[in-house]
Design a protein around this motif. Structure first.
Motif, mmCIF file in Angstrom:
data_model
loop_
_atom_site.group_PDB
_atom_site.id
_atom_site.type_symbol
_atom_site.label_atom_id
_atom_site.label_comp_id
_atom_site.label_asym_id
_atom_site.label_seq_id
_atom_site.Cartn_x
_atom_site.Cartn_y
_atom_site.Cartn_z
ATOM 1 N N ASP A 112 -56.457 42.415 108.854
ATOM 2 C CA ASP A 112 -56.684 42.570 107.421
ATOM 3 C C ASP A 112 -57.442 43.875 107.191
ATOM 4 N N LEU B 274 -60.971 43.348 105.480
ATOM 5 C CA LEU B 274 -61.955 42.563 106.243
ATOM 6 C C LEU B 274 -62.253 43.193 107.590
ATOM 7 N N ARG C 293 -56.850 30.787 109.949
ATOM 8 C CA ARG C 293 -56.467 30.108 108.705
ATOM 9 C C ARG C 293 -55.186 29.316 108.932
ATOM 10 N N LEU D 288 -61.088 49.969 96.938
ATOM 11 C CA LEU D 288 -61.510 49.283 95.722
ATOM 12 C C LEU D 288 -62.966 49.643 95.442
ATOM 13 N N PHE E 267 -64.756 47.066 97.922
ATOM 14 C CA PHE E 267 -64.184 46.993 99.265
ATOM 15 C C PHE E 267 -63.490 48.312 99.602
ATOM 16 N N GLU F 30 -51.980 37.377 101.529
ATOM 17 C CA GLU F 30 -52.294 37.380 100.089
ATOM 18 C C GLU F 30 -51.360 38.329 99.332
#
Lengths: 330, 361
Positions: free
Chosen positions: A62, A65, A123, A197, A200, A214
């Motif tokens: 990711d 992350l 997950r 972002l 992030f 996502e």
């Protein structure tokens, strides 16, 4: 043994025909159980769970992350009549327990070759395929009836799900990527694009990024690519139409491209729509472009950037996962 | 509230805007869970709110997400109720055309988007406008709103259907004034109101009949009923004033009831026997000859004491999917809004006419 082989076969096909295009990797171990480490986990008869099932584990990094995300996946294939809230509830409950254990299980980490020296996250992914291909209902309605809010889920546990329509859409995107590459308008190498972002920042190299789960279920997937034989470098955006398409929703979409600095890049922008009527989409997009340019009083050079955005729709296809489906868990 | 000066009517929200919005108390856990569910993500209710807000903020979002969060924060007005007015006296369609055209020019110069659509003798004006309130958090500063004013030709003039809010009703009234001035002819306006009907029984009957006797529709269930009983007003020295002795007594003015089969409830019977009358209802209905889609309709008087300012809205549709009525309420399509608006509008007018006759007897 036949069951194991079928699951392995289907997992490989899904991996090759769908998730490979999104730069996911699949662990070679398929259809294997791992020991339960939580005594509170019980089966429907009330007996302790000895183990949890796992059909296939996908993984990617990711970019926000900076972690490797492992998706412990449960493959389900149902007829349309069997996609019921009660069946989904059982599937979610089982997967939820599996993830709670997988997150804390050294057996799981060993089995799926987790590099424990780097940050990772486990997950769940529930993959609900409809092999009879007649499922027309809204899958989210069926999920809403499961009343997931009431399900006891440990804090921090995340489950993702893909229903029949999502699978069809992603299969179509995968096929579309093959077609564009074949036509020479997309190079073999491309990356999924993640803008910086406010809260992030993207980590790692811009190139070689995978699509996050996502982004696959979000409103759009952005691909950044270099020059191809018949196309200049630019962005390819798969627009996942949700809800009613209005010029205002498209105006908002254009504003997001602007915020991501994509309109300033001078690179080609192509929007490919899934699930939209071509003519309708084009005319609404034209209106949105005009309104956006007018709202900002754009001069001609900026209007030209907007007008250069190409918009088209993805040709729909039907997958051929026609499992003589004994191998798929019902 | 001020009109915006530049930029689109709705700005793209940053992840920080979304994070701040989702951390507000107005956003409940169910909304957060639903946002994630729409993204095919299941999260634990026990995960701290801030973590969930941070996670959702990181995801790409679209207009639908923005709309949903903003609506929960009370930023974007949900679809607005419709109010209707009958006007007689507009005999020159040119006057209407001219007034509408001037309105378009004036509002477009302010940055609004105005569309005028003519179909035969009917004219529809849609307005997209936005207001800015800098005292709010960033995501909630720009409020984008839609409004509609429809002129539907009748034998005597026009039925004007418009969004029920101060801004649009003001524009509607301004248009009528402009037409009146241009033609030098007075315009006779009539709206659905029960102001002349004092009987609590007849006022309630209006809503019972509205729900149960709407031509071509059958009432399925009554979900919400608001009843009202005004505080008594005593006339003292020729002026209206609240009875001072009554001030110290308890008086329940409004009661709302929600559930299933509300109109058959004993509680409602007790209240209506005590002179409470219905001022607002929400009911489900479907067409007698149809595929079975269920419409949820709301109708109310804005002023419950006088029973004026009648408005209604098709708040949602339960579509038929695979032969079964969906449990999920969706936003109605414009054609559905049109059918229901026409039915409620016409039926409410005929009921008022009948009740006026009944009140005379």
């Amino acid at each position: 043994m036949a069951e194991t082989k079928n699951i392995a076969d289907i997992a490989e096909r899904i991996s090759a025909e769908i998730f490979r295009h999104f730069h996911w990797q699949a662990h070679p171990k398929h259809d294997d159980n791992f020991p339960c480490v939580n005594p509170a986990h019980k089966s429907s008869s009330g007996a302790s769970k000895g183990s949890h099932p796992g059909d296939v584990v996908f993984y990617y990094i990711d970019p926000y992350l900076q972690k490797r995300v492992y998706l412990h996946t449960d493959l389900k294939s149902y007829t349309e009549a069997s996609i019921t809230p009660s069946r989904l509830k059982d599937a979610f409950q089982s997967l939820c327990m599996s993830i709670e254990c997988a997150k804390q299980s050294k057996h799981w980490r060993q089995k799926y070759s987790v590099d424990t020296s780097t940050a990772h996250e486990v997950r769940g992914l529930l993959f609900v395929h409809n092999y009879t291909k007649g499922y027309e209902k809204n899958f989210h309605d069926a999920v809403a009836q499961v009343k997931l809010q009431k399900m006891p889920i440990e804090p921090g546990t995340l489950l993702h799900f893909l229903g029949p329509h999502d699978i069809r859409r992603l299969y179509n995107v995968g096929n579309d990527l093959i077609r564009l590459k074949h036509d020479g308008v997309l190079p073999d190498e491309y990356t999924f694009y993640y803008p910086d972002l406010v809260m992030f920042r993207r980590h790692g190299d811009v190139w070689g990024q995978a699509a996050t789960i996502e982004s696959l279920t979000g409103p759009y997937i952005i691909i950044k690519h270099g020059a191809a034989k018949k196309s200049e470098a630019g962005y390819l955006i798969y627009f996942n139409q949700r809800g009613e398409l209005s010029p205002q929703s498209l105006e908002y979409f254009i504003d997001s491209l602007s915020r991501y600095q994509m309109l300033e890049s001078g690179e080609k922008i192509r929007v490919r729509c899934t699930g939209a009527d071509d003519e309708d989409m084009r005319s609404k997009f034209e209106t949105a472009k005009q309104r956006y340019a007018k709202a900002w009083s754009f001069e001609s050079s900026r209007t030209a950037v907007l007008n250069a955005i190409e918009i088209s729709t993805v040709v729909g296809m039907v997958d051929t996962y026609n499992p003589g489906t004994t191998g798929w868990r019902e | 509230m001020k009109n915006r000066s530049q930029g689109p009517s709705l700005y793209f929200a940053t992840d920080k805007n979304i994070f701040d919005a989702l951390n507000q108390r107005k956003i409940d856990n169910d909304t957060i869970m639903r946002l994630f569910e729409e993204r095919n993500i299941v999260v634990s209710q026990k995960t701290p709110r801030e973590d969930l807000a941070r996670y959702f903020a990181r995801l790409t979002h679209d207009f639908e997400d923005h709309r949903r969060i903003a609506a929960r924060l009370g930023i974007v007005a949900r679809r607005e109720k419709i109010t209707a007015m009958e006007v007689a006296g507009i005999n020159e369609s040119d006057a209407l055309t001219l007034a509408v055209s001037k309105l378009k020019d004036e509002h477009e110069s302010l940055g609004d988007v105005v569309q005028v659509t003519r179909e035969g003798e009917n004219v529809t004006v849609t307005l997209e406008y936005s207001t800015v309130d800098y005292s709010r958090t960033e995501m909630s500063q720009v409020q984008r709103r839609d409004g509609i004013i429809e002129f539907i030709k009748t034998d005597d003039g026009y039925t004007i259907r418009s969004s029920q809010n101060e801004h649009i009703v003001g524009i509607r009234d301004g248009l009528l004034e402009r037409i009146e001035k241009a033609t030098n002819e007075p315009i006779k306006k009539s709206v659905v109101s029960l102001v002349e009907i004092g009987s609590a029984t007849l006022r309630s009957k209006f809503f019972y009949d509205l729900m149960n006797e709407m031509p071509d529709f059958k009432c399925i269930d009554v979900l919400t009923i608001y009843v009202y009983k005004p505080k008594p007003i005593m006339e003292l020295d020729g002026a209206d004033s609240v009875d001072s002795s009554a001030e110290h007594e308890t008086h329940v003015e409004k009661v709302s009831m929600r559930g299933v089969g509300v109109s058959d409830s004993e509680m409602l019977q007790v209240l209506t026997a005590d002179d409470y009358y219905i001022t607002k209802v929400v009911w489900t209905t479907s067409k007698v000859l149809s595929t079975g889609a269920v419409y949820e309709v709301e109708a109310a008087f804005e002023d419950p004491r006088e029973c004026t300012g009648f408005s209604f809205i098709l708040s949602g549709v339960y579509a038929v999917e695979g032969g079964i009525v969906s449990t999920r309420k969706r936003t109605p399509h414009s054609a559905e809004v049109d059918v229901i608006s026409k039915a409620v509008d016409m039926h409410s007018r005929s009921l008022v006419a009948k009740l006026r006759e009944a009140a005379k007897e």
